[in-house]
Write a protein that holds these residues in place. Structure first.
Motif, PDB file in Angstrom:
ATOM      1  N   TYR A 199       0.871  -1.339  -0.057  1.00 45.52           N
ATOM      2  CA  TYR A 199       0.015   0.019  -0.103  1.00 45.52           C
ATOM      3  C   TYR A 199       0.848   1.375  -0.111  1.00 45.52           C
ATOM      4  CZ  TYR A 199      -3.849  -2.961   1.109  1.00 45.52           C
ATOM      5  OH  TYR A 199      -5.029  -3.948   1.086  1.00 45.52           O
ATOM      6  N   VAL A 200       0.173   2.248  -0.714  1.00 47.38           N
ATOM      7  CA  VAL A 200       0.983   3.496  -0.528  1.00 47.38           C
ATOM      8  C   VAL A 200       0.107   4.591  -0.156  1.00 47.38           C
ATOM      9  CG1 VAL A 200       2.120   5.386  -1.799  1.00 47.38           C
ATOM     10  CG2 VAL A 200       2.443   2.903  -2.409  1.00 47.38           C
ATOM     11  N   ALA A 201       0.257   5.539   0.786  1.00 49.85           N
ATOM     12  CA  ALA A 201      -0.764   6.584   1.112  1.00 49.85           C
ATOM     13  C   ALA A 201      -0.042   8.013   0.794  1.00 49.85           C
ATOM     14  CB  ALA A 201      -0.849   6.806   2.597  1.00 49.85           C
ATOM     15  N   ALA A 202      -0.611   8.770   0.140  1.00 49.97           N
ATOM     16  CA  ALA A 202       0.112  10.226  -0.377  1.00 49.97           C
ATOM     17  C   ALA A 202      -0.788  10.993  -0.208  1.00 49.97           C
ATOM     18  CB  ALA A 202       0.297   9.908  -1.980  1.00 49.97           C
ATOM     19  N   ARG A 203      -0.313  12.240   0.314  1.00 54.55           N
ATOM     20  CA  ARG A 203      -0.921  13.613   0.365  1.00 54.55           C
ATOM     21  C   ARG A 203      -0.446  14.378  -0.679  1.00 54.55           C
ATOM     22  NH1 ARG A 203      -4.482  16.517   2.789  1.00 54.55           N
ATOM     23  NH2 ARG A 203      -4.228  18.651   3.431  1.00 54.55           N
ATOM     24  N   TRP A 204      -1.558  14.993  -1.413  1.00 49.26           N
ATOM     25  CA  TRP A 204      -1.339  15.662  -2.752  1.00 49.26           C
ATOM     26  C   TRP A 204      -1.696  17.269  -2.531  1.00 49.26           C
ATOM     27  CZ3 TRP A 204      -5.762  16.919  -4.692  1.00 49.26           C
ATOM     28  CH2 TRP A 204      -6.972  16.086  -4.553  1.00 49.26           C
ATOM     29  N   ARG A 205      -1.458  17.951  -3.456  1.00 52.17           N
ATOM     30  CA  ARG A 205      -1.882  19.509  -3.406  1.00 52.17           C
ATOM     31  C   ARG A 205      -1.995  19.903  -5.065  1.00 52.17           C
ATOM     32  NH1 ARG A 205       1.393  24.936  -2.072  1.00 52.17           N
ATOM     33  NH2 ARG A 205      -0.330  26.255  -2.390  1.00 52.17           N
ATOM     34  N   VAL A 206      -3.190  20.460  -5.493  1.00 53.08           N
ATOM     35  CA  VAL A 206      -3.076  20.860  -6.933  1.00 53.08           C
ATOM     36  C   VAL A 206      -3.250  22.329  -6.805  1.00 53.08           C
ATOM     37  CG1 VAL A 206      -4.742  20.627  -8.719  1.00 53.08           C
ATOM     38  CG2 VAL A 206      -4.023  18.601  -7.644  1.00 53.08           C
ATOM     39  N   VAL A 207      -2.790  22.935  -7.898  1.00 46.00           N
ATOM     40  CA  VAL A 207      -2.947  24.489  -7.756  1.00 46.00           C
ATOM     41  C   VAL A 207      -3.106  24.598  -9.489  1.00 46.00           C
ATOM     42  CG1 VAL A 207      -2.088  26.827  -7.664  1.00 46.00           C
ATOM     43  CG2 VAL A 207      -1.242  25.199  -6.025  1.00 46.00           C
ATOM     44  N   GLY A 208      -4.292  25.430  -9.693  1.00 38.83           N
ATOM     45  CA  GLY A 208      -4.451  25.514 -11.359  1.00 38.83           C
ATOM     46  C   GLY A 208      -5.519  26.755 -11.297  1.00 38.83           C
TER      47      GLY A 208
END
Length: 145
Positions: free
Chosen positions: A80-89
């Protein structure tokens, strides 16, 4: 104790997937996602298969062309992989039934992936949809206390 090679590989796959799928390379879905992927937690309904998952990113990239994606946190093990992400657009085309607003967005979320080999086999998505909808003007901002 050091990470296993599988764990490190899983982290690399997920970081690449997030950056490329949100960076106008939806074809990465074909390369890094199993054909029978299972998807959970998508606002508006879960994609039913890999082709619909790919189309989700086509639509996202059309709505927010040139968006940037950051992956500030990745936690993984061999499965398993857990990730925190952020998108700017900037919202330039319809998305989720909302006509283009020209508004800037900056939102984040978390996702957990179950891996099979070098591919994503299952996804649990938890985007901050409230923040995104508020920034697009589709949901009122909370009133100050």
């Amino acid at each position: 104790m050091s990470k296993t090679q599988r764990t490190e590989r899983n982290e690399q796959i997920v970081e690449r997937f997030l950056i490329e799928s949100h960076g106008n390379r939806p074809e990465v879905v074909d390369e890094l996602v199993t054909e029978d992927v299972r998807l959970h937690g998508f606002p508006g309904g879960d994609p039913a298969n890999r082709d619909e998952y790919k189309q989700f990113f086509v639509n996202l990239n059309a709505a927010f062309p040139g968006m940037t994606t950051q992956v500030p946190l990745v936690i993984a093990n061999d499965h398993y992989v857990a990730a925190r992400w952020r998108v700017v657009g900037t919202h330039r085309a319809p998305f989720a039934g909302i006509p283009a607003t020209g508004k800037n967005v900056d939102f984040s979320g978390m996702v957990i992936y179950r891996m099979e080999g070098d591919r994503i086999a299952e996804t649990w998505l938890q985007p901050d949809s409230v923040t995104l909808l508020q920034q697009l003007g589709a949901m009122p901002e909370p009133e100050a206390a």
